[in-house]
Design an enzyme around this catalytic site. Structure first.
Site, PDB file in Angstrom:
ATOM      1  N   HIS A 196      19.881 -65.980  33.580  1.00  0.00           N
ATOM      2  CA  HIS A 196      18.478 -66.199  32.827  1.00  0.00           C
ATOM      3  C   HIS A 196      19.179 -66.472  31.258  1.00  0.00           C
ATOM      4  O   HIS A 196      19.444 -65.573  30.580  1.00  0.00           O
ATOM      5  CB  HIS A 196      18.025 -64.517  32.829  1.00  0.00           C
TER       6      HIS A 196
ATOM      7  N   ASP B 267      21.027 -64.013  42.100  1.00  0.00           N
ATOM      8  CA  ASP B 267      21.432 -65.014  41.243  1.00  0.00           C
ATOM      9  C   ASP B 267      20.034 -66.157  41.101  1.00  0.00           C
ATOM     10  O   ASP B 267      20.333 -67.129  41.618  1.00  0.00           O
ATOM     11  CB  ASP B 267      22.334 -66.048  41.879  1.00  0.00           C
TER      12      ASP B 267
ATOM     13  N   GLU C  34      20.521 -61.928  33.444  1.00  0.00           N
ATOM     14  CA  GLU C  34      20.747 -62.337  31.876  1.00  0.00           C
ATOM     15  C   GLU C  34      22.045 -62.131  31.407  1.00  0.00           C
ATOM     16  O   GLU C  34      23.224 -61.580  32.095  1.00  0.00           O
ATOM     17  CB  GLU C  34      19.739 -61.894  30.973  1.00  0.00           C
TER      18      GLU C  34
END
Length: 540
Positions: free
Chosen positions: A468, A513, A522
């Site tokens: 992310h 993932d 993230e």
């Protein structure tokens, strides 16, 4: 790529280190096979199986420490094979450079040019002046520094933690930083880690309110842009959010630390950092800690990361500790002693609990100037924490200090902060076993975990590929920006993606993932920074 039942550090192992793989189930006779010719170089038996509570499975470990010849290998057991790995004299050198280079990719306010950024190049971003929130006619230059995470916000406290980790990494393991990254500033005089940190520090200096000396809490737009927006396309207005005591304490701490580290390289910059730290301390003295102080809260129209922190004693403690270590002045020593008598965590290294940095500053300062009783107490406390972590490692199936309840949002930061603390304990005590335990945490990060993932993009046979991270999503490049540490398993399942795909999973397996998983996948500067610190100790 399927998860393998035999997990290893997918980068490798130093010849003289303990070498262990971990497999699911009962284990048995294993073989270490040389990749080059298929030759079996070692046979052994796994240890008795143990139940690993965090992953919810039984695991067995195989020890191949006796294998010391350099080369590429894999483990074979019951016809299954592990990822390939190296036994090498300096296996983490490229990883270390990659982890440090990630901060260049996080840079804001400058063009990332192809000679340094490769396919992940992009135009300059966020170059406009920022508006002081609540004062629409008051604007300041705001460019520079590092984007905080998968978003483009810039935050004083987390930025100070990240810079502090890098500066301490250089202080404790300067040999790891002899090679150039390289960076645009590489000059063969100062190590590149100091060039990179200075890029952040110059921005942090802009976060000091020139009217009061306090530090603005953060600089962000009012809302996050969409996930595929590149930084140069994020053109919403930027706002300096109100001054907070937590941010000001962090600012004073990192600036005092920087003054000490940069003094041999740039006297003028070091003096500038120290003057900024001293002015921030004056603000803290004029705004004493109060139980009634709720800390920073986002204004109603702001939806970016809050980083709220209602307790600022730890940040003040860090500031006093660094200012005393750098200046030796009695006023800071007295303030540190008073703060040390207060109750708050003094051995944590997270963005919300910064007390560990104050303790490190005091323990590694000039001992002759320290309060002997306080120094001994803090040292004993640190080693007590290290012993508790060591016991947890012995109880854990994957040999880390993480318990089931530690698999939270950013569990890899918990992992790496604890590895940092173990390395600090090794320095304090001289006991090599703490350093060995820190290396077990590195093995977990790089693939020796129940999910068989290397949690560092671009490094390892099965590395995270879909973080992310807005530039990695929006740049049109298939591979993500390399060297980024993913947040890791999060039993809280704090985003919709995790809620949809990970119900019922054991804590250590609560990871996917996927670029939509902001609560697990993230990336942030303050997850990368302890990774740099830890890996530095294993680089020659």
């Amino acid at each position: 790529m399927a998860t393998r039942g035999i997990t290893v550090n997918q980068i490798g192992y130093p010849p003289d280190a303990r070498k262990t793989f971990i497999c699911t189930g009962e284990g048995g006779t294993f073989e270490i096979v040389r990749e080059a010719d298929g030759r079996i170089v070692y046979r052994g038996e796994t240890e008795l199986p143990v139940y690993d509570e965090a992953s919810g499975i039984t695991v067995s470990r195989g020890d191949f420490t006796a294998c010391t010849e350099e080369g590429g290998y894999f483990v074979r057991l019951h016809g299954e094979t592990s990822a390939s790995f190296a036994i090498a004299n300096n296996p983490y050198a490229e990883l270390h450079t990659g982890l440090l280079k990630s901060f260049y990719y996080f840079r804001c306010g400058m063009e990332l040019e192809e000679p340094y950024a490769g396919p992940w190049k992009h135009a300059a971003c966020h170059t406009a002046e920022g508006i002081v929130y609540g004062e629409p006619d008051r604007k300041h230059g705001s460019s520079g520094g590092w984007h905080d995470a998968g978003d483009y916000g810039k935050y004083t406290g987390p930025g100070a933690k990240a810079a502090a980790d890098l500066l301490l990494a250089y202080e404790f393991a300067p040999q790891a930083f002899q090679r150039p990254v390289p960076l645009p500033e590489t000059d063969g005089l100062a190590p590149d880690v100091l060039h990179e940190c200075r890029y952040e520090l110059e921005w942090l200096l802009k976060m000091q309110d020139e009217r009061t000396g306090g530090a603005f809490h953060k600089l962000t737009t009012k809302q996050f842009p969409a996930l595929d927006v590149m930084p140069e396309d994020d053109r919403a207005e930027l706002y300096f959010m109100p001054v907070s005591a937590a941010a000001t304490g962090c600012f004073a701490g990192v600036m005092a630390l920087a003054a000490r580290v940069y003094r041999p390289f740039d006297e003028a910059f070091a003096s500038r950092c120290l003057a900024a730290a001293e002015r921030a301390w004056e603000w803290l003295e004029g705004h004493p800690a109060s139980p009634e102080n709720p800390g920073f809260k986002n204004p109603a129209d702001i939806a970016t990361g809050e980083y709220g922190d209602p307790v600022d004693l730890d940040e003040r403690y860090w500031a006093a500790g660094e200012l005393f270590r750098t200046t030796g002045e009695a006023v800071y020593h007295e303030a540190f002693r008073k703060l040390a008598a207060e109750t708050f965590p003094k051995y944590e290294l997270g963005w919300a609990d910064m007390g560990g940095y104050g303790t490190i500053a005091y323990l590694f300062g000039e001992k002759a100037k320290a309060d002997g009783t306080l120094h001994a107490s803090l040292e004993a406390g640190l080693l007590g924490v290290a012993e508790r972590l060591a016991r947890r490692c012995a109880e854990d199936g994957y040999l880390t200090s993480l318990r089931p309840e530690d698999y939270i949002w950013g569990s890899n930061m918990v992992l790496l902060n604890r590895a940092m603390l173990l390395l600090i304990a090794a320095k304090v005590s001289g006991e090599a076993r703490y350093q060995a335990l820190a290396l077990e945490h590195v093995h977990y990060l790089l693939g020796r975990n129940v999910l068989d993932y290397s949690y560092v993009t671009g490094f390892g046979h099965r590395a995270v590929r879909h973080p992310h991270h807005r530039p990695s999503v929006g740049d049109g490049v298939e591979e993500p920006v390399p060297g980024l540490v993913s947040g890791g398993p999060n039993r809280g399942l704090n985003d919709d993606c995790m809620q949809e795909h990970l119900q019922g999973k054991a804590p250590a397996a609560c990871f996917i993932d996927d670029e939509l998983s902001y609560a697990g996948n993230e990336v942030t500067i303050y997850w990368n920074s302890p990774a740099v610190f830890v890996v530095s100790h294993f680089v020659k």
